[in-house]
Design a protein around this motif. Structure first.
Motif, mmCIF file in Angstrom:
data_model
loop_
_atom_site.group_PDB
_atom_site.id
_atom_site.type_symbol
_atom_site.label_atom_id
_atom_site.label_comp_id
_atom_site.label_asym_id
_atom_site.label_seq_id
_atom_site.Cartn_x
_atom_site.Cartn_y
_atom_site.Cartn_z
ATOM 1 N N ALA A 68 0.829 -1.218 0.000
ATOM 2 C CA ALA A 68 0.000 0.000 0.000
ATOM 3 C C ALA A 68 0.858 1.260 0.000
ATOM 4 N N GLY A 69 1.961 1.226 -0.738
ATOM 5 C CA GLY A 69 2.824 2.386 -0.846
ATOM 6 C C GLY A 69 3.750 2.608 0.321
ATOM 7 N N GLY A 70 3.795 1.673 1.274
ATOM 8 C CA GLY A 70 4.663 1.798 2.435
ATOM 9 C C GLY A 70 5.508 0.560 2.621
ATOM 10 N N GLU A 71 6.186 0.503 3.755
ATOM 11 C CA GLU A 71 7.045 -0.628 4.062
ATOM 12 C C GLU A 71 6.218 -1.892 4.283
ATOM 13 N N GLY A 72 6.836 -3.014 3.988
ATOM 14 C CA GLY A 72 6.147 -4.281 4.176
ATOM 15 C C GLY A 72 6.126 -4.748 5.614
ATOM 16 N N TRP A 73 7.008 -4.188 6.461
ATOM 17 C CA TRP A 73 7.104 -4.596 7.862
ATOM 18 C C TRP A 73 7.234 -3.367 8.741
ATOM 19 N N SER A 74 6.609 -3.441 9.919
ATOM 20 C CA SER A 74 6.672 -2.348 10.886
ATOM 21 C C SER A 74 7.383 -2.825 12.146
ATOM 22 N N PRO A 75 8.217 -1.988 12.759
ATOM 23 C CA PRO A 75 8.929 -2.410 13.966
ATOM 24 C C PRO A 75 8.023 -2.410 15.190
ATOM 25 N N VAL A 76 8.314 -3.294 16.140
ATOM 26 C CA VAL A 76 7.614 -3.332 17.424
ATOM 27 C C VAL A 76 8.655 -3.488 18.522
ATOM 28 N N PHE A 77 8.420 -2.790 19.646
ATOM 29 C CA PHE A 77 9.315 -2.846 20.782
ATOM 30 C C PHE A 77 8.482 -2.965 22.054
ATOM 31 N N SER A 78 9.083 -3.579 23.052
ATOM 32 C CA SER A 78 8.392 -3.689 24.337
ATOM 33 C C SER A 78 8.459 -2.401 25.132
ATOM 34 N N GLN A 80 15.142 -6.077 26.556
ATOM 35 C CA GLN A 80 14.188 -5.496 25.616
ATOM 36 C C GLN A 80 13.724 -6.564 24.632
ATOM 37 N N VAL A 81 12.430 -6.551 24.301
ATOM 38 C CA VAL A 81 11.860 -7.435 23.289
ATOM 39 C C VAL A 81 11.578 -6.598 22.053
ATOM 40 N N ALA A 82 12.090 -7.032 20.915
ATOM 41 C CA ALA A 82 11.917 -6.291 19.669
ATOM 42 C C ALA A 82 11.491 -7.250 18.569
ATOM 43 N N GLY A 83 10.943 -6.683 17.528
ATOM 44 C CA GLY A 83 10.508 -7.530 16.417
ATOM 45 C C GLY A 83 9.907 -6.718 15.297
ATOM 46 N N VAL A 84 9.267 -7.417 14.384
ATOM 47 C CA VAL A 84 8.624 -6.788 13.235
ATOM 48 C C VAL A 84 7.243 -7.399 13.039
ATOM 49 N N ARG A 85 6.363 -6.564 12.520
ATOM 50 C CA ARG A 85 4.978 -6.971 12.258
ATOM 51 C C ARG A 85 4.702 -6.840 10.772
ATOM 52 N N SER A 86 4.039 -7.858 10.197
ATOM 53 C CA SER A 86 3.765 -7.862 8.765
ATOM 54 C C SER A 86 2.613 -6.929 8.442
ATOM 55 N N ASN A 87 2.806 -6.115 7.420
ATOM 56 C CA ASN A 87 1.733 -5.269 6.902
ATOM 57 C C ASN A 87 0.996 -5.932 5.743
#
Length: 451
Positions: free
Chosen positions: A356-366, A375-382
């Motif tokens: 949708a014109g943006g990144e395919g993945w978004s960052p997530v942090f605790s 710290q817990v970190a990761g990525v979420r699928s768009n």
């Protein structure tokens, strides 16, 4: 009852006999009917039936058939109370029906699985997943699935939860100690065979509607299922035998459609940190001998994650299939599907297409404070909303909780072309055809007529 006087007992019975509902029934009458029903049928799970006696209260035990059971077998199997009792209770010890003595059962199957509760803590830290309580039930379901000797499971991973309109699916990803026996495919001249034991069928999936309820093994996915599923945008109902009402027609039931959606989601969203695996021969992954986790601040970047499963190509397979030319026939040029060049193994997420014109993945942090320890970190699928990958130190995990719908523009397939009109020469006419000339009789018949 010890310690209770006779007058107190009479007062208690009188209180229970008072009318307690708009239907005119009392607590005493209701309990009497429940106990009488249990004594008549003598079920093995009498406690579960007693807990669900409110169903009997709703029907007043006035069944149309006098021999109708309190609950049907299907209702009992699907009831939450029985599933929870099977999940949290002690396993039933099989007994000999003749002697009543306990029978030696098979030893529990040995298997490997991930740290479910440790993964639950990571998901909970970033505000995702299913919560600690539900994940505890999932941990017990994983244990139940893995220890069942008849299934012969080697590894178990909780894949996620696919939401449905009538019921949800808890999905478990497994590998078996013995390969699954596949039926022979009836392939047409242009059909592509399915992958066996690798690629899109590298894992075997089990699903259930309730934790502790009966598990069902999903069928192996075929290329035609994946190609048709890509043309649809549809919710699942929660019933594996339900037909998939859609256009174009889907060649199978909801079990096949769900399996195709799982294959698509897994190929796109199951990830691993960069450097955790090395690509071996023929695309097989090998765990790296030395792996140094990156700082949590960098694990929110798409370049720090790799695709763990092979790419699912347009052909509906992970490994391309090119049909061999027959002897004596000219070799044909490969089609667009047969010549597709997919991404390399363990390709990083920064190479994925935009969504949708943006990144395919978004960052997530605790925590927004990057200096926090553990710290817990990761990525979420768009692209597949509900897919998530998280890590903390050397531990990482993947999960999917969603409706199985891809975040992409959906263009319905056009209807088939309208049948062509009949040729004008075939249009019905009122003109009579020309009468044919009578055939001349044979010479012998003509001579006989002259005589």
């Amino acid at each position: 009852m010890p310690g209770v006087k006779e007058n107190q007992l009479q007062e208690a019975v009188a209180f229970l006999q008072k009318t307690g509902s708009t239907g005119g029934n009392s607590v005493y009458e209701h309990l009497t009917k429940v106990v009488w029903k249990i004594l008549q049928e003598r079920p093995a799970d009498a406690v579960d039936l007693l807990e669900t006696s409110y169903l009997a209260k709703q029907t007043n035990f006035e069944a149309k058939q006098p021999t109708a059971p309190l609950l049907t077998q299907e209702q009992v199997e699907k009831s939450y109370s029985k599933a929870a009792a099977k999940l949290f209770g002690n396993p039933d010890v099989p007994t000999d029906s003749e002697t009543g003595e306990p029978v030696e059962s098979e030893a529990a199957n040995e298997y490997e699985c991930e740290n479910v509760m440790g993964d639950a803590a990571m998901f909970d830290a970033v505000g995702a997943g299913l919560g600690r309580t539900e994940m505890y039930g999932i941990m017990l379901a994983v244990k139940q699935l893995g220890e069942t000797p008849a299934l012969g499971v080697a590894t178990v991973r909780f894949f996620g939860k696919v939401l449905g309109t009538h019921a949800d699916y808890y999905v478990f990803e497994t590998t078996l100690k013995e390969p699954v026996e596949e039926e022979e495919e009836a392939l047409g001249p242009n059909d592509v065979p399915m992958e066996k034991g690798s690629g899109s069928n590298g894992y075997v999936y089990f699903v259930c509607n309730q934790l502790g309820g009966p598990l069902s093994r999903l069928p192996s996915v075929k290329p035609t299922h994946i190609k048709k599923a890509r043309q649809l945008k549809k919710f699942v109902t929660g019933k594996l035998d339900a037909p998939v009402s859609a256009y174009p027609p889907f060649p199978g039931t909801e079990a096949h459609f769900l399996r195709a959606q799982i294959a698509r989601i897994a190929a796109t969203t199951v990830l691993c940190p960069v450097g955790y695996f090395n690509a071996g021969e023929e695309g097989a992954l090998e765990k790296a001998e030395e792996f140094t986790p990156q700082p949590a601040a960098e694990m929110g970047s798409a370049a720090s994650w790799s695709h763990r499963y092979p790419h699912l190509k347009k052909q509906g397979r992970c490994a391309l299939f090119v049909k061999e030319a027959e002897e004596g026939a000219e070799e044909k040029e490969p089609t667009e599907e047969e010549s597709e060049a997919g991404p390399e193994a363990l390709s990083t997420l920064d190479k994925d297409a935009e969504v949708a014109g943006g990144e395919g993945w978004s960052p997530v942090f605790s925590s927004s404070n990057q200096n926090v320890k553990f710290q817990v970190a990761g990525v979420r699928s768009n692209l597949w909303p509900g897919a998530l990958a998280v890590t903390s130190g050397a531990a990482f995990s993947n999960i999917y909780v969603g409706w199985g719908i891809k975040n992409a523009p959906f263009v319905p397939m056009p209807p088939p072309p309208v049948a062509t009109e009949y040729d004008q020469a075939l249009v019905e006419s009122k003109d009579l055809p020309v009468r044919p000339e009578p055939e001349a009789p044979p010479a012998e018949d003509a001579e006989a007529a002259d005589e």
